[in-house]
Design a protein around this motif. Sequence first.
Motif, PDB file in Angstrom:
ATOM      1  N   VAL A 416       0.851  -1.194   0.000  1.00 20.20           N
ATOM      2  CA  VAL A 416       0.000   0.000   0.000  1.00 20.20           C
ATOM      3  C   VAL A 416       0.885   1.241   0.000  1.00 20.20           C
ATOM      4  CG1 VAL A 416      -1.802   1.247   1.223  1.00 20.20           C
ATOM      5  CG2 VAL A 416      -1.760  -1.268   1.265  1.00 20.20           C
ATOM      6  N   PRO A 417       0.724   2.134  -0.963  1.00 23.72           N
ATOM      7  CA  PRO A 417       1.541   3.353  -0.970  1.00 23.72           C
ATOM      8  C   PRO A 417       1.369   4.126   0.332  1.00 23.72           C
ATOM      9  CG  PRO A 417       0.350   3.096  -3.044  1.00 23.72           C
ATOM     10  CD  PRO A 417      -0.197   2.067  -2.105  1.00 23.72           C
ATOM     11  N   SER A 418       2.441   4.742   0.786  1.00 24.92           N
ATOM     12  CA  SER A 418       2.414   5.455   2.058  1.00 24.92           C
ATOM     13  C   SER A 418       2.734   6.927   1.845  1.00 24.92           C
ATOM     14  CB  SER A 418       3.437   4.851   3.019  1.00 24.92           C
ATOM     15  OG  SER A 418       3.496   5.600   4.207  1.00 24.92           O
ATOM     16  N   ALA A 420       3.866   8.562   4.717  1.00 27.23           N
ATOM     17  CA  ALA A 420       4.565   8.820   5.972  1.00 27.23           C
ATOM     18  C   ALA A 420       5.880   9.544   5.699  1.00 27.23           C
ATOM     19  CB  ALA A 420       4.829   7.510   6.701  1.00 27.23           C
ATOM     20  N   ARG A 421       6.385  10.206   6.736  1.00 27.26           N
ATOM     21  CA  ARG A 421       7.633  10.962   6.643  1.00 27.26           C
ATOM     22  C   ARG A 421       8.698  10.147   7.393  1.00 27.26           C
ATOM     23  NH1 ARG A 421       8.589  16.432   5.560  1.00 27.26           N
ATOM     24  NH2 ARG A 421      10.183  17.478   6.825  1.00 27.26           N
ATOM     25  N   VAL A 422       9.760   9.765   6.689  1.00 30.63           N
ATOM     26  CA  VAL A 422      10.766   8.843   7.218  1.00 30.63           C
ATOM     27  C   VAL A 422      12.133   9.516   7.242  1.00 30.63           C
ATOM     28  CG1 VAL A 422      11.887   6.598   6.961  1.00 30.63           C
ATOM     29  CG2 VAL A 422       9.512   6.862   6.301  1.00 30.63           C
ATOM     30  N   LEU A 423      12.824   9.359   8.382  1.00 33.20           N
ATOM     31  CA  LEU A 423      14.219   9.793   8.488  1.00 33.20           C
ATOM     32  C   LEU A 423      15.093   8.554   8.329  1.00 33.20           C
ATOM     33  CD1 LEU A 423      16.548  11.707   9.089  1.00 33.20           C
ATOM     34  CD2 LEU A 423      16.089  11.393  11.535  1.00 33.20           C
ATOM     35  N   VAL A 424      15.867   8.501   7.241  1.00 32.25           N
ATOM     36  CA  VAL A 424      16.750   7.365   6.965  1.00 32.25           C
ATOM     37  C   VAL A 424      18.162   7.742   7.406  1.00 32.25           C
ATOM     38  CG1 VAL A 424      17.705   5.843   5.202  1.00 32.25           C
ATOM     39  CG2 VAL A 424      15.339   6.652   5.011  1.00 32.25           C
ATOM     40  N   VAL A 425      18.749   6.922   8.290  1.00 25.82           N
ATOM     41  CA  VAL A 425      20.098   7.175   8.804  1.00 25.82           C
ATOM     42  C   VAL A 425      20.992   6.028   8.352  1.00 25.82           C
ATOM     43  CG1 VAL A 425      21.464   7.744  10.835  1.00 25.82           C
ATOM     44  CG2 VAL A 425      19.001   8.221  10.817  1.00 25.82           C
ATOM     45  N   GLU A 426      21.946   6.311   7.479  1.00 24.76           N
ATOM     46  CA  GLU A 426      22.808   5.279   6.894  1.00 24.76           C
ATOM     47  C   GLU A 426      24.140   5.916   6.499  1.00 24.76           C
ATOM     48  OE1 GLU A 426      24.610   2.317   5.826  1.00 24.76           O
ATOM     49  OE2 GLU A 426      22.495   1.712   6.061  1.00 24.76           O
ATOM     50  N   ASP A 427      25.265   5.301   6.931  1.00 25.00           N
ATOM     51  CA  ASP A 427      26.567   5.879   6.621  1.00 25.00           C
ATOM     52  C   ASP A 427      27.127   5.404   5.292  1.00 25.00           C
ATOM     53  OD1 ASP A 427      28.954   3.642   7.849  1.00 25.00           O
ATOM     54  OD2 ASP A 427      26.805   3.337   8.079  1.00 25.00           O
ATOM     55  N   ASP A 428      26.568   4.342   4.708  1.00 23.68           N
ATOM     56  CA  ASP A 428      27.020   3.879   3.389  1.00 23.68           C
ATOM     57  C   ASP A 428      26.244   4.653   2.333  1.00 23.68           C
ATOM     58  OD1 ASP A 428      27.090   2.349   0.889  1.00 23.68           O
ATOM     59  OD2 ASP A 428      28.123   0.820   2.063  1.00 23.68           O
ATOM     60  N   ALA A 437      15.627   6.039  -2.930  1.00 27.24           N
ATOM     61  CA  ALA A 437      14.916   5.840  -4.190  1.00 27.24           C
ATOM     62  C   ALA A 437      13.744   4.879  -4.014  1.00 27.24           C
ATOM     63  CB  ALA A 437      15.882   5.312  -5.251  1.00 27.24           C
ATOM     64  N   THR A 438      13.966   3.812  -3.244  1.00 28.14           N
ATOM     65  CA  THR A 438      12.903   2.825  -3.029  1.00 28.14           C
ATOM     66  C   THR A 438      11.732   3.426  -2.267  1.00 28.14           C
ATOM     67  OG1 THR A 438      14.502   1.010  -3.006  1.00 28.14           O
ATOM     68  CG2 THR A 438      12.363   0.589  -1.986  1.00 28.14           C
ATOM     69  N   LEU A 439      12.037   4.109  -1.170  1.00 30.85           N
ATOM     70  CA  LEU A 439      10.964   4.662  -0.349  1.00 30.85           C
ATOM     71  C   LEU A 439      10.227   5.787  -1.076  1.00 30.85           C
ATOM     72  CD1 LEU A 439      12.615   4.719   3.204  1.00 30.85           C
ATOM     73  CD2 LEU A 439      11.152   2.985   2.166  1.00 30.85           C
ATOM     74  N   SER A 440      10.962   6.592  -1.808  1.00 29.46           N
ATOM     75  CA  SER A 440      10.320   7.678  -2.566  1.00 29.46           C
ATOM     76  C   SER A 440       9.387   7.122  -3.626  1.00 29.46           C
ATOM     77  CB  SER A 440      11.387   8.568  -3.207  1.00 29.46           C
ATOM     78  OG  SER A 440      12.205   9.158  -2.219  1.00 29.46           O
ATOM     79  N   HIS A 441       9.801   6.007  -4.242  1.00 29.96           N
ATOM     80  CA  HIS A 441       8.977   5.385  -5.282  1.00 29.96           C
ATOM     81  C   HIS A 441       7.624   4.955  -4.731  1.00 29.96           C
ATOM     82  CE1 HIS A 441       7.971   3.014  -8.843  1.00 29.96           C
ATOM     83  NE2 HIS A 441       7.689   2.002  -8.026  1.00 29.96           N
ATOM     84  N   TYR A 442       7.608   4.539  -3.449  1.00 28.82           N
ATOM     85  CA  TYR A 442       6.364   4.066  -2.854  1.00 28.82           C
ATOM     86  C   TYR A 442       5.665   5.125  -2.015  1.00 28.82           C
ATOM     87  CZ  TYR A 442       7.389  -0.612  -4.489  1.00 28.82           C
ATOM     88  OH  TYR A 442       7.628  -1.700  -5.286  1.00 28.82           O
ATOM     89  N   GLU A 445       7.867  10.322   2.141  1.00 31.94           N
ATOM     90  CA  GLU A 445       8.662  11.549   2.136  1.00 31.94           C
ATOM     91  C   GLU A 445       9.909  11.265   2.959  1.00 31.94           C
ATOM     92  OE1 GLU A 445       8.334  16.280   3.390  1.00 31.94           O
ATOM     93  OE2 GLU A 445       6.579  14.962   3.536  1.00 31.94           O
ATOM     94  N   VAL A 446      11.090  11.426   2.355  1.00 27.36           N
ATOM     95  CA  VAL A 446      12.320  10.915   2.958  1.00 27.36           C
ATOM     96  C   VAL A 446      13.261  12.048   3.326  1.00 27.36           C
ATOM     97  CG1 VAL A 446      14.276   9.344   2.685  1.00 27.36           C
ATOM     98  CG2 VAL A 446      12.100   8.825   1.557  1.00 27.36           C
ATOM     99  N   LEU A 447      13.766  12.007   4.576  1.00 27.84           N
ATOM    100  CA  LEU A 447      14.858  12.861   5.029  1.00 27.84           C
ATOM    101  C   LEU A 447      16.043  11.937   5.321  1.00 27.84           C
ATOM    102  CD1 LEU A 447      12.031  14.144   6.143  1.00 27.84           C
ATOM    103  CD2 LEU A 447      13.564  15.758   7.265  1.00 27.84           C
TER     104      LEU A 447
END
Length: 547
Positions: A416-418, A420-428, A437-442, A445-447
């Motif tokens: 189901v498309p969402s 929601a506003r997500v904060l992604v924390v990743e050092d790679d 790209a994956t989360l934006s596609h579905y 809203e990504v920070l």
Amino acid sequence: MADNTSSRKPSRGKKPAKTNAGASALNLADSDRLFRILVQGVIDYAIFLLDPNGTIATWNQGAARLKGYAPDEIIGRHFSTFYTEEDRAAGLPQRALRTAAETGRFEHEGWRVRKDGTRFWASVVIDPIRDGGGELLGFAKVTRDMSEKKLAEEALEETRAALAQSQKMEAVGQLTGGIAHDFNNLLTVVTNGLDLLARPLRDEAQKQRIIEGAMRAAERGAKLTQQLLAFARRQPLRPQTHDLNRLITGFEPVLRRACSESVAIEMVLVSGALPVTVDAAQFETSLLNLVVNARDAMPNGGRMRIATGRETLDASRVKKMSEMSPGKYVVVTVQDTGTGMSPQILDRAFEPFFTTKEVGKGSGLGLSQVYGFITQSGGHVEIDSRRGKGTTVRLYFGASTQPVQGEGLSGDAEIVPSRARVLVVEDDPEVLDVTVATLSHYGYEVLTARDGPSALDVLRRDDRIDILFSDIVMPNGMNGVELARRAVQLRPQIGVLLASGYPAAALSTEQGGAGEIDFSFIGKPYRSADLLEKLQQVQEDAAAAAD
């Protein structure tokens, strides 16, 4: 007739009796004296007496030689003088006397201290001395210097440790070589596929074949790491209560497809449900590994038997098994009529990357995966094999009293498309880019943030973040678990999902000192469908908690 009795000389029969009595007294005194001489003459053992309080009453040459004290220096002092400060603080001297008095003997090995302060490894025996009425008169103490034996044992242990380290390094070398070989093959498929995708392709079907090939290679890489984690008993299992008969029946088509027509498979499943608590996917992988091994052991065909059963194991039986308790067990057996294994090969069967197959025919991880999975699941695996007589493998699982759980949602469930506003924390950076790209596609809203401190800065500035999605192992002094706890303090309603290439069990004790992970977790590598399903669940849980 005159009585001449009084004038007679004493008969010779009376005199010896008097002489023997004196001799007995003399012999008793001599025995006591000889015993004292004997004790004093012993120089390899310290032999001395203690009064009931532990004060030294006698001292022999062996004690003087061993401990360095002359009799006038030590008699009248407490025997705890010879103990180390640590043992005195722990109350060992008093405990030794109490044990000897209560049980009739005290034996111990440990460090003792000579007059000059040097230590030696001592074997100590203390016996109580009582009179005829049972009253305690004191203690006899015998001490022997066992330092040479101790040094020899330590040298032997060092030799064993060196040998174990050498064998470990040999195993690591074998393991590393096997991993490098398999991963290089997988990376070749992926990199060449990407090269082709970067060029103009003839048709959409060719593009799809390349993508599918790269996906299969990536899945094989994920399976390889799972097998390694299984051998190390650190794979993130998802145990549920399943009916093993139902799992095997549902998986039977795959097992039959894995074998050629020349291999006849016989399924002998005991009647009734067999509830056990296992990770269903890992069980199926283990069973498939056993079936493939059995198939490869019968290159010219043969018979394979897959059976289930119930056994009640008593204490004498489980004593020979690893980490098992007496009780009821479910047994899965895979038996073949193949070539079998020699004792030398059987001893190494569970070693990772050990294989007797030709290069390219097997990685040598099949049985090590089985071993790791069954051990981590609290069970046991046995192999019975003889050259030319075939092989039988038995898997023992603890029978469960829990009800069998239903099947979970399919991995192909609708996403189901969402919003929601997500904060992604990743050092790679590459993992970060593909996740965004994956989360934006579905529809998310990504920070983004590259580490814990910068993620906290984002959380302080923006109060509209619904989910924190963070890697666990990160730089700059803050891991993902610590970040999640700080985030919940700042935003009590925020949903949290953590990810890592390490299994959660290893992260809780080794990586970054994270402690227990009490947040939702997903292991890398993950498919986009799995990630989105986890995020949806986290969002629903956070909303339910807020209500």
